[in-house]
Design an enzyme around this catalytic site. Structure first.
Site, PDB file in Angstrom:
ATOM      1  N   ASP A 190       0.855  -1.183   0.000  1.00  0.00           N
ATOM      2  CA  ASP A 190       0.000   0.000   0.000  1.00  0.00           C
ATOM      3  C   ASP A 190       0.895   1.239   0.000  1.00  0.00           C
ATOM      4  O   ASP A 190       2.114   1.125   0.000  1.00  0.00           O
ATOM      5  CB  ASP A 190      -0.970  -0.030   1.181  1.00  0.00           C
ATOM      6  CG  ASP A 190      -0.249   0.090   2.513  1.00  0.00           C
ATOM      7  OD1 ASP A 190       1.002   0.107   2.529  1.00  0.00           O
ATOM      8  OD2 ASP A 190      -0.937   0.172   3.541  1.00  0.00           O
ATOM      9  N   ASP A 199      -8.289  -8.126   0.351  1.00  0.00           N
ATOM     10  CA  ASP A 199      -7.304  -8.275   1.423  1.00  0.00           C
ATOM     11  C   ASP A 199      -7.911  -7.876   2.753  1.00  0.00           C
ATOM     12  O   ASP A 199      -8.762  -6.987   2.805  1.00  0.00           O
ATOM     13  CB  ASP A 199      -6.084  -7.369   1.155  1.00  0.00           C
ATOM     14  CG  ASP A 199      -6.367  -5.918   1.522  1.00  0.00           C
ATOM     15  OD1 ASP A 199      -6.136  -5.551   2.684  1.00  0.00           O
ATOM     16  OD2 ASP A 199      -6.838  -5.161   0.659  1.00  0.00           O
TER      17      ASP A 199
END
Ligand SMILES: [Zn+2]
Length: 395
Positions: A89, A300
């Site tokens: 991320d 996720d």
């Protein structure tokens, strides 16, 4: 084409596919396990051989050991000595979590917070992180040594280049669930500029990595549309991720995602471009089943390992276990001298429920590891079953 569709369901928008990355293919729909610090919590990666893809957090890895240290080895896969596909991320999510808490935290404390402004929220969590947003990026204090840092879109992408994950994310702002329309709109506009800057930085040295465009707009339908419209005419993105606050419960989440996929046109866009759709931070079995039917491909979440550490073992929902999980700490399992039926993971093929119950009650650290291995294996098997159901047109 990034995602090669192998089968389209005849009863929903679900599809089975193969997602091609520089580090290998992922069969989709897929569960992405969260490995925040480049490790599954309490689990050696080798104990879960079928887990194809991991999600690592840039914020944590930038602060320790430092993206440059990972870069010395060639990236996370070498550093971790694994051949799995890795997503990273931008680091933004963790920074904004320091300021706002997560959506869950917010809703738990929500009764007094419905009208709270962003400023009020920072009071609720008098954070040493001292998070400040500007056009340049997001400033915060390191929890390790108090140093003031500024995470810009460019720095986030440079760190993700050093980590060398297969799939990377642009810097985005994460406004809390309860935020005024004006603040949400200002946040979205800034995020669109940050995402464009992230993409520009990424394209300077693409390196085979895929960067996903993150769709924002909270629970406002117009802003979600605006976010999808922004990406419609733009090339360079490797896929799409649905992010931001996704509602207070599973029903609202489903409505928001259906709006994004349908009315906003993301479903058509993924068909036209052959690109995948990822849902950020949502991956419990019930939600996955709903979202797969809307056309989402990957998911996720740290949910499966988080509940494991509290003693919840996932299983198929049945009349005796409608919730789809048992609490191994319950006295009910004290004399259960058999293993959980239907699972062949390392834990279930070795230990009885009675023994696992004993480890839990004795607070033996290996207990967390064993239950996490089971839950992660359950999730990979659950996804195999989802793919089978799509192929057979029952999902
Ligand atoms: Zn098991």
């Amino acid at each position: 084409m990034v995602l090669h569709t192998l089968h389209k369901s005849r009863v929903s928008h679900a599809r089975v596919g193969s997602l091609l990355t520089k580090d290998g293919c992922i069969e989709t729909p897929a569960f992405v396990a969260v490995a925040t610090n480049a490790a599954l919590k309490a689990v050696d990666l080798r104990s879960v051989p079928d887990l194809d893809v991991l999600f690592c957090n840039t914020y944590h890895l930038m602060l320790h050991p430092g993206a440059d240290v990972v870069a010395e080895t060639g990236g996370l896969r070498r550093f971790m000595n694994t051949d799995r596909v890795i997503m990273t991320d931008s680091g933004g999510f963790q920074v904004f979590s320091l300021k706002h808490g997560t959506v869950h935290d917010e809703l738990v404390h929500s009764s007094s917070l419905k009208k709270a402004s962003v400023a009020n929220k920072s009071k609720r969590q008098p954070s040493v992180a001292d998070v400040r947003v500007s056009e340049g990026g997001v400033g915060f204090r390191s929890y390790r040594d108090g140093t003031r840092l500024l995470l810009t879109p460019e720095l986030s992408v440079q760190a993700q280049k050093q980590l060398n994950g297969s799939i990377i994310m642009p810097l985005d702002e994460l406004p809390p669930y309860h935020v005024s329309y004006e603040d949400l709109k200002a946040s979205l506009d800034r995020t669109l500029r940050w995402e464009q800057r992230s993409l520009d930085e990424h394209l300077k040295q693409e390196n085979g990595q895929l960067m996903y465009y993150i769709i924002h707009g909270g629970s406002d339908r117009g802003l979600r549309k605006r976010s999808v419209d922004f990406v419609r005419s733009k090339g360079g993105w490797g896929g799409y991720a649905i992010g931001g606050a996704l509602g207070k419960d599973r029903e609202e989440m489903r409505d928001i995602v259906e709006h994004v996929m349908g009315e906003c046109g993301l479903r058509q866009l993924r068909e036209n471009t052959g690109k995948p759709v990822h849902v950020l931070g949502v991956a419990d079995p019930k939600s996955i089943k709903q979202l797969v039917k809307l056309g989402c491909d990957t998911f996720d979440s740290c949910w499966a390992t988080k509940v494991a550490r509290h003693g919840a073992m996932l299983c198929e929902p049945s009349t005796t276990v409608p919730s789809g999980r048992i609490n191994i700490q319950s006295g009910r399992w004290k004399r259960a001298h058999f293993s959980l039926p239907g699972c062949s993971c390392h834990t279930c093929s070795t230990y009885s429920l009675s023994y696992l119950h004993h480890l839990a009650k004795a607070k033996e650290p290996v207990f967390q590891s064993l239950i996490s291995i089971h839950n992660l294996t359950f999730m990979t098997n659950f996804m195999k079953d989802i793919r089978r159901q799509i192929e057979e047109n029952v999902l």
